[in-house]
Design a protein around this motif. Structure first.
Motif, PDB file in Angstrom:
ATOM      1  N   GLY A   1      -0.211  13.532  16.054  1.00  0.00           N
ATOM      2  CA  GLY A   1       0.365  14.028  17.619  1.00  0.00           C
ATOM      3  C   GLY A   1      -0.277  13.459  18.736  1.00  0.00           C
ATOM      4  O   GLY A   1      -0.060  13.558  19.823  1.00  0.00           O
ATOM      5  N   ALA A   2      -1.249  12.445  18.235  1.00  0.00           N
ATOM      6  CA  ALA A   2      -1.918  11.819  19.361  1.00  0.00           C
ATOM      7  C   ALA A   2      -2.216  10.255  19.066  1.00  0.00           C
ATOM      8  O   ALA A   2      -3.083   9.868  18.316  1.00  0.00           O
ATOM      9  CB  ALA A   2      -3.292  12.435  19.518  1.00  0.00           C
ATOM     10  N   PRO A   3      -1.129   9.401  18.929  1.00  0.00           N
ATOM     11  CA  PRO A   3      -1.397   8.089  18.378  1.00  0.00           C
ATOM     12  C   PRO A   3      -2.520   7.222  19.193  1.00  0.00           C
ATOM     13  O   PRO A   3      -2.588   7.443  20.318  1.00  0.00           O
ATOM     14  CB  PRO A   3       0.089   7.573  18.636  1.00  0.00           C
ATOM     15  CG  PRO A   3       0.741   8.377  19.682  1.00  0.00           C
ATOM     16  CD  PRO A   3       0.287   9.652  19.433  1.00  0.00           C
ATOM     17  N   ALA A   4      -2.902   6.284  18.690  1.00  0.00           N
ATOM     18  CA  ALA A   4      -4.027   5.574  19.077  1.00  0.00           C
ATOM     19  C   ALA A   4      -3.321   4.313  20.195  1.00  0.00           C
ATOM     20  O   ALA A   4      -2.150   4.218  19.842  1.00  0.00           O
ATOM     21  CB  ALA A   4      -4.829   4.942  18.360  1.00  0.00           C
TER      22      ALA A   4
ATOM     23  N   GLY B   1      -7.694   3.027  11.704  1.00  0.00           N
ATOM     24  CA  GLY B   1      -8.293   2.904  10.257  1.00  0.00           C
ATOM     25  C   GLY B   1      -8.217   4.244   9.775  1.00  0.00           C
ATOM     26  O   GLY B   1      -8.039   4.595   8.484  1.00  0.00           O
ATOM     27  N   LEU B   2      -8.394   5.295  10.669  1.00  0.00           N
ATOM     28  CA  LEU B   2      -8.368   6.616   9.989  1.00  0.00           C
ATOM     29  C   LEU B   2      -6.730   7.342   9.632  1.00  0.00           C
ATOM     30  O   LEU B   2      -6.580   7.803   8.684  1.00  0.00           O
ATOM     31  CB  LEU B   2      -8.761   7.748  11.034  1.00  0.00           C
ATOM     32  CG  LEU B   2     -10.314   7.416  11.460  1.00  0.00           C
ATOM     33  CD1 LEU B   2     -10.645   8.588  12.623  1.00  0.00           C
ATOM     34  CD2 LEU B   2     -11.238   8.118  10.019  1.00  0.00           C
ATOM     35  N   MET B   3      -5.863   6.693  10.419  1.00  0.00           N
ATOM     36  CA  MET B   3      -4.568   7.029   9.976  1.00  0.00           C
ATOM     37  C   MET B   3      -4.219   6.339   8.701  1.00  0.00           C
ATOM     38  O   MET B   3      -3.770   6.944   7.838  1.00  0.00           O
ATOM     39  CB  MET B   3      -3.653   6.136  11.081  1.00  0.00           C
ATOM     40  CG  MET B   3      -3.858   7.128  12.300  1.00  0.00           C
ATOM     41  SD  MET B   3      -3.220   8.696  12.543  1.00  0.00           S
ATOM     42  CE  MET B   3      -1.624   8.243  12.586  1.00  0.00           C
ATOM     43  N   ASN B   4      -4.780   5.045   8.405  1.00  0.00           N
ATOM     44  CA  ASN B   4      -4.596   4.223   7.171  1.00  0.00           C
ATOM     45  C   ASN B   4      -5.227   5.122   5.906  1.00  0.00           C
ATOM     46  O   ASN B   4      -4.869   5.190   4.922  1.00  0.00           O
ATOM     47  CB  ASN B   4      -5.129   3.021   6.975  1.00  0.00           C
ATOM     48  CG  ASN B   4      -4.515   2.033   8.175  1.00  0.00           C
ATOM     49  OD1 ASN B   4      -3.190   2.315   8.476  1.00  0.00           O
ATOM     50  ND2 ASN B   4      -4.915   1.137   8.557  1.00  0.00           N
ATOM     51  N   LEU B   5      -6.547   5.779   6.290  1.00  0.00           N
ATOM     52  CA  LEU B   5      -7.180   6.421   5.614  1.00  0.00           C
ATOM     53  C   LEU B   5      -6.447   7.634   4.849  1.00  0.00           C
ATOM     54  O   LEU B   5      -6.500   7.805   3.679  1.00  0.00           O
ATOM     55  CB  LEU B   5      -8.732   6.823   5.877  1.00  0.00           C
ATOM     56  CG  LEU B   5      -9.312   7.778   5.150  1.00  0.00           C
ATOM     57  CD1 LEU B   5      -9.824   6.856   3.871  1.00  0.00           C
ATOM     58  CD2 LEU B   5     -10.701   8.265   5.834  1.00  0.00           C
ATOM     59  N   LEU B   6      -5.743   8.289   5.879  1.00  0.00           N
ATOM     60  CA  LEU B   6      -5.200   9.437   5.724  1.00  0.00           C
ATOM     61  C   LEU B   6      -3.952   9.008   4.557  1.00  0.00           C
ATOM     62  O   LEU B   6      -3.616   9.734   3.743  1.00  0.00           O
ATOM     63  CB  LEU B   6      -4.622  10.210   6.713  1.00  0.00           C
ATOM     64  CG  LEU B   6      -5.478  11.060   7.690  1.00  0.00           C
ATOM     65  CD1 LEU B   6      -4.840  11.634   8.705  1.00  0.00           C
ATOM     66  CD2 LEU B   6      -6.171  12.154   6.734  1.00  0.00           C
ATOM     67  N   ALA B   7      -3.256   7.994   4.906  1.00  0.00           N
ATOM     68  CA  ALA B   7      -2.172   7.550   4.122  1.00  0.00           C
ATOM     69  C   ALA B   7      -2.492   7.161   2.664  1.00  0.00           C
ATOM     70  O   ALA B   7      -1.634   7.183   1.788  1.00  0.00           O
ATOM     71  CB  ALA B   7      -1.436   6.473   4.848  1.00  0.00           C
ATOM     72  N   SER B   8      -3.761   6.743   2.493  1.00  0.00           N
ATOM     73  CA  SER B   8      -4.247   6.396   1.228  1.00  0.00           C
ATOM     74  C   SER B   8      -4.486   7.521   0.101  1.00  0.00           C
ATOM     75  O   SER B   8      -5.053   7.295  -0.829  1.00  0.00           O
ATOM     76  CB  SER B   8      -5.471   5.498   1.588  1.00  0.00           C
ATOM     77  OG  SER B   8      -6.714   6.189   1.820  1.00  0.00           O
ATOM     78  N   MET B   9      -4.226   8.787   0.502  1.00  0.00           N
ATOM     79  CA  MET B   9      -4.623   9.990  -0.063  1.00  0.00           C
ATOM     80  C   MET B   9      -3.421  10.866  -0.285  1.00  0.00           C
ATOM     81  O   MET B   9      -3.276  11.973   0.218  1.00  0.00           O
ATOM     82  CB  MET B   9      -5.732  10.593   0.426  1.00  0.00           C
ATOM     83  CG  MET B   9      -7.056   9.947   0.616  1.00  0.00           C
ATOM     84  SD  MET B   9      -8.440  11.124   1.439  1.00  0.00           S
ATOM     85  CE  MET B   9      -7.877  11.313   3.006  1.00  0.00           C
ATOM     86  N   PRO B  10      -2.210  10.233  -1.082  1.00  0.00           N
ATOM     87  CA  PRO B  10      -1.116  10.790  -1.012  1.00  0.00           C
ATOM     88  C   PRO B  10      -1.223  12.285  -1.929  1.00  0.00           C
ATOM     89  O   PRO B  10      -0.379  13.389  -1.682  1.00  0.00           O
ATOM     90  CB  PRO B  10      -0.084  10.061  -1.512  1.00  0.00           C
ATOM     91  CG  PRO B  10      -0.979   9.171  -2.262  1.00  0.00           C
ATOM     92  CD  PRO B  10      -2.041   8.900  -1.416  1.00  0.00           C
ATOM     93  N   GLY B  11      -2.243  12.390  -2.758  1.00  0.00           N
ATOM     94  CA  GLY B  11      -2.263  13.431  -3.763  1.00  0.00           C
ATOM     95  C   GLY B  11      -3.447  14.493  -3.204  1.00  0.00           C
ATOM     96  O   GLY B  11      -3.803  15.565  -3.823  1.00  0.00           O
ATOM     97  N   THR B  12      -4.070  14.318  -1.970  1.00  0.00           N
ATOM     98  CA  THR B  12      -5.114  14.953  -1.204  1.00  0.00           C
ATOM     99  C   THR B  12      -4.492  15.666  -0.043  1.00  0.00           C
ATOM    100  O   THR B  12      -4.367  14.873   0.957  1.00  0.00           O
ATOM    101  CB  THR B  12      -6.225  14.322  -1.300  1.00  0.00           C
ATOM    102  OG1 THR B  12      -6.652  13.699  -2.594  1.00  0.00           O
ATOM    103  CG2 THR B  12      -7.513  14.982  -0.499  1.00  0.00           C
ATOM    104  N   PRO B  13      -4.571  16.889   0.147  1.00  0.00           N
ATOM    105  CA  PRO B  13      -4.225  17.258   1.607  1.00  0.00           C
ATOM    106  C   PRO B  13      -5.379  17.005   2.402  1.00  0.00           C
ATOM    107  O   PRO B  13      -6.433  17.471   2.127  1.00  0.00           O
ATOM    108  CB  PRO B  13      -4.009  19.046   1.500  1.00  0.00           C
ATOM    109  CG  PRO B  13      -3.706  19.108  -0.281  1.00  0.00           C
ATOM    110  CD  PRO B  13      -4.433  17.899  -0.786  1.00  0.00           C
TER     111      PRO B  13
END
Length: 302
Positions: A299-302, A123-135
């Motif tokens: 670097g640490a997949p679930a 879910g956190l990986m998806n959250l990061l992917a949902s913010m392409p314009g935010t580092p």
């Protein structure tokens, strides 16, 4: 191992308290010195004992980590006498527990001998992917970078090209030239990072990887050794840094840090720019040149 942890804890406690005494002048606390000359700066042990309302003998044992059954009230009195802030006071409580051989809070589960590798939830990986314009990235224990989105990599460095052991914020800021060069006010960034690293070290006194990281940084960076010896602790939940990038020039980004409720040792950090500012324009330049912005790397997949 327990005895070694306790001995290290006593050394950490003593070093922290001595550093906090050294930054206070007697006159700052209302004590009178009658013009006497001092060989070392700061408060003497007997002066700190007086301010904390304990005997000199007890405070000496306290600073050496040899005082038995130290109460929260005593720790609070010492913290108040040293004028510690909330972050420093919490750090002092943890150091006292470690020095006494009780490195966990009452009622907490026993700490494992070797902490398990950290994993990032899908879910956190998806959250990061949902913010392409935010580092954005997720940082774990020891400032390990556990996951990031492409724009953060574009902003700092290509983390995927680094060995997993080198995906560590402290190592990158002190020993990686590209990352170091991204921070215009590098000294501020370095001091914040060391303060946070020492705070995190106090939370995980039994983690052997902490000792190895500190040893490596101390060996290869004079600046890290200098800052580490200051014994500063800092909890940085928000702020900003002046950055530079070869494609976008210099600009300022703010950051917000959000600790994850199901794993307080993982923190989501996001960088933003003032709407309509030149910094926002610079960030858009980097976002436009970032390939496959929907990809999230880890670097640490679930």
């Amino acid at each position: 191992m327990v005895q070694s942890d306790q001995a290290n804890g006593r050394a950490e406690l003593g070093a922290f308290l001595r550093s906090r005494r050294a930054r206070l002048r007697p006159e700052d606390t209302g004590l009178r010195t009658f013009g006497e000359r001092r060989r070392v700066p700061g408060l003497r042990r007997e002066e700190l004992a007086q301010l904390a309302g304990v005997s000199v003998d007890y405070y000496v044992r306290f600073e050496q980590g040899r005082a038995a059954n130290v109460s929260d009230a005593v720790v609070g009195a010492v913290a108040a006498a040293l004028r510690l802030d909330g972050t420093e006071t919490g750090h002092l409580h943890r150091l006292v527990r470690t020095a006494s051989g009780a490195s966990r809070a009452p009622g907490a589960a026993p700490a494992p001998a070797a902490p398990a590798a950290q994993r990032v939830r899908p879910g956190l990986m998806n959250l990061l992917a949902s913010m392409p314009g935010t580092p954005a990235f997720i940082v774990g224990r020891r400032t390990d970078i556990l996951a990031w989105n492409p724009l953060f990599a574009r902003l700092i460095t290509d983390f995927s090209a680094l060995p997993e052991a080198r995906r560590n914020k402290a190592w990158l800021v002190f020993l990686h030239e590209e990352t170091r060069g991204r921070f215009v006010n590098w000294e501020t960034k370095a001091r914040d990072l060391v303060g946070y690293l020492r705070l995190d070290r106090g939370r995980h006194p039994q983690d052997p990887d902490f000792a190895r990281l500190v040893a490596e940084l101390s060996e290869h960076s004079v600046e890290f050794r200098r800052l580490w010896e200051l014994q500063e602790v800092r909890e940085k939940t928000h702020g900003g840094y002046h950055l530079r990038h070869p494609e976008a020039g210099e600009f300022t980004l703010a950051y917000e840090s959000l600790s994850l409720p199901d794993d307080p040792d993982q923190t989501l950090i996001m960088y933003t720019a003032e709407p309509g500012s030149p910094s926002e324009a610079a960030l858009r330049i980097l976002a436009a040149s970032t390939l496959d912005p929907a990809t999230v790397l880890t670097g640490a997949p679930a």
